[in-house]
Scaffold this motif. Structure first.
Motif, PDB file in Angstrom:
ATOM      1  N   CYS A  42      10.066   9.239  58.173  1.00 34.31           N
ATOM      2  CA  CYS A  42      10.970  10.173  57.488  1.00 34.31           C
ATOM      3  C   CYS A  42      11.003   9.875  55.993  1.00 34.31           C
ATOM      4  CB  CYS A  42      12.374  10.081  58.085  1.00 34.31           C
ATOM      5  SG  CYS A  42      12.530  10.777  59.744  1.00 34.31           S
ATOM      6  N   ALA A  43      10.953   8.582  55.651  1.00 33.53           N
ATOM      7  CA  ALA A  43      10.908   8.201  54.235  1.00 33.53           C
ATOM      8  C   ALA A  43       9.602   8.654  53.598  1.00 33.53           C
ATOM      9  CB  ALA A  43      11.071   6.687  54.096  1.00 33.53           C
ATOM     10  N   ASN A  44       8.488   8.588  54.340  1.00 37.67           N
ATOM     11  CA  ASN A  44       7.216   9.121  53.829  1.00 37.67           C
ATOM     12  C   ASN A  44       7.345  10.606  53.520  1.00 37.67           C
ATOM     13  OD1 ASN A  44       5.332   7.087  56.140  1.00 37.67           O
ATOM     14  ND2 ASN A  44       5.655   6.720  53.961  1.00 37.67           N
ATOM     15  N   PHE A  45       8.043  11.330  54.393  1.00 40.28           N
ATOM     16  CA  PHE A  45       8.247  12.769  54.167  1.00 40.28           C
ATOM     17  C   PHE A  45       9.104  12.994  52.927  1.00 40.28           C
ATOM     18  CE2 PHE A  45      10.698  16.690  54.747  1.00 40.28           C
ATOM     19  CZ  PHE A  45       9.670  17.608  54.911  1.00 40.28           C
ATOM     20  N   ILE A  46      10.159  12.215  52.788  1.00 41.26           N
ATOM     21  CA  ILE A  46      11.030  12.349  51.616  1.00 41.26           C
ATOM     22  C   ILE A  46      10.250  12.081  50.337  1.00 41.26           C
ATOM     23  CG2 ILE A  46      12.986  11.288  50.409  1.00 41.26           C
ATOM     24  CD1 ILE A  46      14.293  10.891  53.156  1.00 41.26           C
ATOM     25  N   ASN A  47       9.361  11.086  50.390  1.00 36.83           N
ATOM     26  CA  ASN A  47       8.550  10.757  49.219  1.00 36.83           C
ATOM     27  C   ASN A  47       7.465  11.795  48.938  1.00 36.83           C
ATOM     28  OD1 ASN A  47       9.965   8.419  48.786  1.00 36.83           O
ATOM     29  ND2 ASN A  47       8.386   7.048  49.560  1.00 36.83           N
ATOM     30  N   GLY A  48       7.221  12.694  49.891  1.00 41.38           N
ATOM     31  CA  GLY A  48       6.178  13.685  49.704  1.00 41.38           C
ATOM     32  C   GLY A  48       4.792  13.077  49.710  1.00 41.38           C
ATOM     33  N   GLU A  49       4.549  12.111  50.615  1.00 40.96           N
ATOM     34  CA  GLU A  49       3.265  11.412  50.688  1.00 40.96           C
ATOM     35  C   GLU A  49       2.723  11.482  52.119  1.00 40.96           C
ATOM     36  OE1 GLU A  49       4.400   7.486  49.477  1.00 40.96           O
ATOM     37  OE2 GLU A  49       5.508   7.078  51.335  1.00 40.96           O
ATOM     38  N   LEU A  50       1.439  11.175  52.247  1.00 43.52           N
ATOM     39  CA  LEU A  50       0.780  11.160  53.563  1.00 43.52           C
ATOM     40  C   LEU A  50       0.903  12.512  54.267  1.00 43.52           C
ATOM     41  CD1 LEU A  50       1.972   7.644  54.858  1.00 43.52           C
ATOM     42  CD2 LEU A  50       0.011   8.205  53.404  1.00 43.52           C
ATOM     43  N   TRP A  51       0.731  13.565  53.519  1.00 44.43           N
ATOM     44  CA  TRP A  51       0.855  14.909  54.083  1.00 44.43           C
ATOM     45  C   TRP A  51      -0.364  15.269  54.921  1.00 44.43           C
ATOM     46  CZ3 TRP A  51       0.848  14.072  48.678  1.00 44.43           C
ATOM     47  CH2 TRP A  51      -0.396  14.210  48.083  1.00 44.43           C
ATOM     48  N   GLY A  52      -0.259  16.427  55.595  1.00 39.52           N
ATOM     49  CA  GLY A  52      -1.322  16.862  56.489  1.00 39.52           C
ATOM     50  C   GLY A  52      -2.234  17.913  55.871  1.00 39.52           C
ATOM     51  N   LYS A  53      -3.086  18.464  56.708  1.00 38.41           N
ATOM     52  CA  LYS A  53      -4.032  19.492  56.286  1.00 38.41           C
ATOM     53  C   LYS A  53      -3.311  20.827  56.101  1.00 38.41           C
ATOM     54  CE  LYS A  53      -7.884  17.398  58.830  1.00 38.41           C
ATOM     55  NZ  LYS A  53      -8.864  17.575  59.927  1.00 38.41           N
ATOM     56  N   PRO A  54      -3.942  21.759  55.407  1.00 36.03           N
ATOM     57  CA  PRO A  54      -3.342  23.100  55.274  1.00 36.03           C
ATOM     58  C   PRO A  54      -3.133  23.742  56.640  1.00 36.03           C
ATOM     59  CG  PRO A  54      -5.118  22.817  53.692  1.00 36.03           C
ATOM     60  CD  PRO A  54      -5.185  21.628  54.611  1.00 36.03           C
ATOM     61  N   THR A  55      -2.082  24.542  56.754  1.00 37.20           N
ATOM     62  CA  THR A  55      -1.764  25.195  58.023  1.00 37.20           C
ATOM     63  C   THR A  55      -1.108  26.546  57.780  1.00 37.20           C
ATOM     64  OG1 THR A  55      -0.534  24.970  60.101  1.00 37.20           O
ATOM     65  CG2 THR A  55       0.478  24.033  58.139  1.00 37.20           C
ATOM     66  N   ASP A  56      -1.259  27.440  58.761  1.00 37.47           N
ATOM     67  CA  ASP A  56      -0.576  28.733  58.731  1.00 37.47           C
ATOM     68  C   ASP A  56       0.637  28.751  59.651  1.00 37.47           C
ATOM     69  OD1 ASP A  56      -2.360  29.912  56.933  1.00 37.47           O
ATOM     70  OD2 ASP A  56      -3.768  30.423  58.534  1.00 37.47           O
ATOM     71  N   LEU A  57       0.938  27.615  60.254  1.00 37.49           N
ATOM     72  CA  LEU A  57       2.083  27.539  61.155  1.00 37.49           C
ATOM     73  C   LEU A  57       3.384  27.732  60.385  1.00 37.49           C
ATOM     74  CD1 LEU A  57       0.903  24.539  63.366  1.00 37.49           C
ATOM     75  CD2 LEU A  57       1.007  26.947  64.024  1.00 37.49           C
ATOM     76  N   PRO A  58       4.406  28.292  61.031  1.00 38.92           N
ATOM     77  CA  PRO A  58       5.643  28.629  60.306  1.00 38.92           C
ATOM     78  C   PRO A  58       6.391  27.423  59.762  1.00 38.92           C
ATOM     79  CG  PRO A  58       5.900  28.964  62.690  1.00 38.92           C
ATOM     80  CD  PRO A  58       4.444  28.757  62.439  1.00 38.92           C
ATOM     81  N   TRP A  59       6.100  26.215  60.256  1.00 42.66           N
ATOM     82  CA  TRP A  59       6.789  25.034  59.740  1.00 42.66           C
ATOM     83  C   TRP A  59       5.950  24.272  58.708  1.00 42.66           C
ATOM     84  CZ3 TRP A  59       5.609  25.555  65.006  1.00 42.66           C
ATOM     85  CH2 TRP A  59       4.492  24.843  65.446  1.00 42.66           C
ATOM     86  N   GLY A  60       4.881  24.897  58.209  1.00 38.37           N
ATOM     87  CA  GLY A  60       4.100  24.262  57.151  1.00 38.37           C
ATOM     88  C   GLY A  60       4.961  24.031  55.919  1.00 38.37           C
ATOM     89  N   VAL A  61       4.724  22.926  55.231  1.00 35.25           N
ATOM     90  CA  VAL A  61       5.545  22.533  54.081  1.00 35.25           C
ATOM     91  C   VAL A  61       4.683  22.524  52.820  1.00 35.25           C
ATOM     92  CG1 VAL A  61       6.954  20.707  53.056  1.00 35.25           C
ATOM     93  CG2 VAL A  61       7.066  21.146  55.516  1.00 35.25           C
ATOM     94  N   VAL A  62       5.206  23.107  51.758  1.00 35.85           N
ATOM     95  CA  VAL A  62       4.544  23.075  50.450  1.00 35.85           C
ATOM     96  C   VAL A  62       5.068  21.847  49.705  1.00 35.85           C
ATOM     97  CG1 VAL A  62       4.149  24.286  48.282  1.00 35.85           C
ATOM     98  CG2 VAL A  62       4.351  25.593  50.415  1.00 35.85           C
ATOM     99  N   PHE A  63       4.210  20.837  49.553  1.00 37.46           N
ATOM    100  CA  PHE A  63       4.639  19.594  48.914  1.00 37.46           C
ATOM    101  C   PHE A  63       4.482  19.628  47.400  1.00 37.46           C
ATOM    102  CE2 PHE A  63       3.790  18.267  53.268  1.00 37.46           C
ATOM    103  CZ  PHE A  63       4.868  17.444  53.533  1.00 37.46           C
ATOM    104  N   GLY A  64       3.603  20.509  46.892  1.00 40.40           N
ATOM    105  CA  GLY A  64       3.395  20.589  45.461  1.00 40.40           C
ATOM    106  C   GLY A  64       2.643  19.371  44.932  1.00 40.40           C
ATOM    107  N   GLY A  65       2.603  19.239  43.603  1.00 41.23           N
ATOM    108  CA  GLY A  65       1.920  18.105  42.998  1.00 41.23           C
ATOM    109  C   GLY A  65       0.457  18.045  43.393  1.00 41.23           C
ATOM    110  N   SER A  66      -0.024  16.853  43.702  1.00 45.95           N
ATOM    111  CA  SER A  66      -1.434  16.683  44.072  1.00 45.95           C
ATOM    112  C   SER A  66      -1.745  17.304  45.424  1.00 45.95           C
ATOM    113  CB  SER A  66      -1.802  15.202  44.081  1.00 45.95           C
ATOM    114  OG  SER A  66      -0.958  14.469  44.954  1.00 45.95           O
ATOM    115  N   ALA A  67      -0.708  17.644  46.214  1.00 50.09           N
ATOM    116  CA  ALA A  67      -0.929  18.312  47.499  1.00 50.09           C
ATOM    117  C   ALA A  67      -1.178  19.805  47.331  1.00 50.09           C
ATOM    118  CB  ALA A  67       0.265  18.091  48.422  1.00 50.09           C
ATOM    119  N   GLY A  68      -0.920  20.322  46.132  1.00 53.13           N
ATOM    120  CA  GLY A  68      -1.135  21.743  45.886  1.00 53.13           C
ATOM    121  C   GLY A  68       0.026  22.592  46.372  1.00 53.13           C
ATOM    122  N   ASN A  69      -0.024  23.855  46.054  1.00 53.85           N
ATOM    123  CA  ASN A  69       1.040  24.788  46.433  1.00 53.85           C
ATOM    124  C   ASN A  69       0.667  25.592  47.660  1.00 53.85           C
ATOM    125  OD1 ASN A  69       2.838  24.103  44.273  1.00 53.85           O
ATOM    126  ND2 ASN A  69       1.506  25.265  42.882  1.00 53.85           N
TER     127      ASN A  69
END
Length: 275
Positions: free
Chosen positions: A146-173
């Motif tokens: 959960c702390a990794n999620f809060i930090n916006g790190e270790l994100w996953g691959k792009p997805t079209d699923l409704p719970w996909g998250v836009v992390f921004g920064g180096s993860a892109g929009n």
């Protein structure tokens, strides 16, 4: 894209003057305390007779081992040789700006070594201690992910699923799999429920059963989640372009966990509190 979820969580829990407390640090602290609390309750239910001081000594030993092992594991397996050219940054971080980069697999080995040292000092059976301790470890992992999620790190691959998250920064929009939350649920909540149920059986599980189940379960979950989690940028994909370093390191865990579990069920050794 419809229903995009944007990540906008501050990694700082609170600050006062020069003091800054991060969610990641709180996750480590509360994860260690929660694991120690569950370990104490578990061994008490098993009639092992450990004191609060015994448990706290073991928790401290494991935490030190985890931090050292986690850092060294990252340096050895994930840094792509960078720290061999800059050895001082292993301790002080890049340009003295603080340490970043920890490996769970290295932390697991370091934590086990720290626990063995603690058991030796206290003259406690390491198999019994390990079984009692690993019941609560998944909850600590859950907090860490959960702390990794809060930090916006270790994100996953792009997805079209409704719970996909836009992390921004180096993860892109673009929406990505919140792989941190997948791991928090699977290696955290689900694995805890399994281990807790095993520890609550009327007949105490044989030595090594809980440890083997944890290592096997974590290895399987981590291997599967890695398919939707991006590999570390400095390493990329291995073995022909489909395996990640996390999967490579999880394969030995699956083998070792299965072997320990099979040995435990075959030997049927009772839990004991002596060395």
């Amino acid at each position: 894209m419809l229903n995009e979820i944007y990540h906008a969580i501050d990694p700082v829990a609170f600050s006062a003057g020069p003091f800054t407390i991060y969610w990641y640090g709180l996750a480590y602290m509360f994860g260690a305390l929660l694991t120690g609390f569950i370990m104490y309750r578990t061994q008490k239910r098993w009639g092992m007779g450990y004191t609060v001081d015994d448990v706290m000594t073991l928790v401290i030993a494991v935490v030190f081992g985890l931090l050292i092992g986690g850092r060294l594991g990252y340096v050895l397996f994930y840094s792509n040789g960078y720290y061999f050219e800059h050895p001082l940054e292993i301790i002080f971080g890049q340009n003295g700006q603080g340490i970043s980069g920890m490996s769970f697999h290295g932390g697991l080995v370091g934590g086990i070594v720290g626990g063995l040292i603690g058991c030796r000092v206290l003259r406690l059976n390491p198999l019994t201690v390990g079984d009692a301790a690993f019941v609560g470890v998944p909850l600590a992992l859950c907090l860490g992910r959960c702390a990794n999620f809060i930090n916006g790190e270790l994100w996953g691959k792009p997805t079209d699923l409704p719970w996909g998250v836009v992390f921004g920064g180096s993860a892109g929009n673009i929406p990505r799999h919140p792989s941190q939350l997948y791991e928090a649920f699977l290696e955290g909540i689900v694995l805890f429920v399994i281990l807790y149920a095993l520890s609550r059986r009327k007949k105490t599980p044989p030595q090594g059963a809980i440890m083997g189940t944890f290592v096997l379960g974590y290895g399987i979950v981590r291997f599967l989640v890695e398919f939707v989690r991006l590999p570390d940028a400095q390493l990329g994909y291995l073995a022909g372009g489909w395996l990640t370093m996390g999967q490579v390191l999880s394969i030995p865990l699956i083998v070792i966990g299965a072997a320990v579990l099979a040995w435990s069920l075959w030997a049927k050794r009772p839990q004991r509190a002596d060395w």
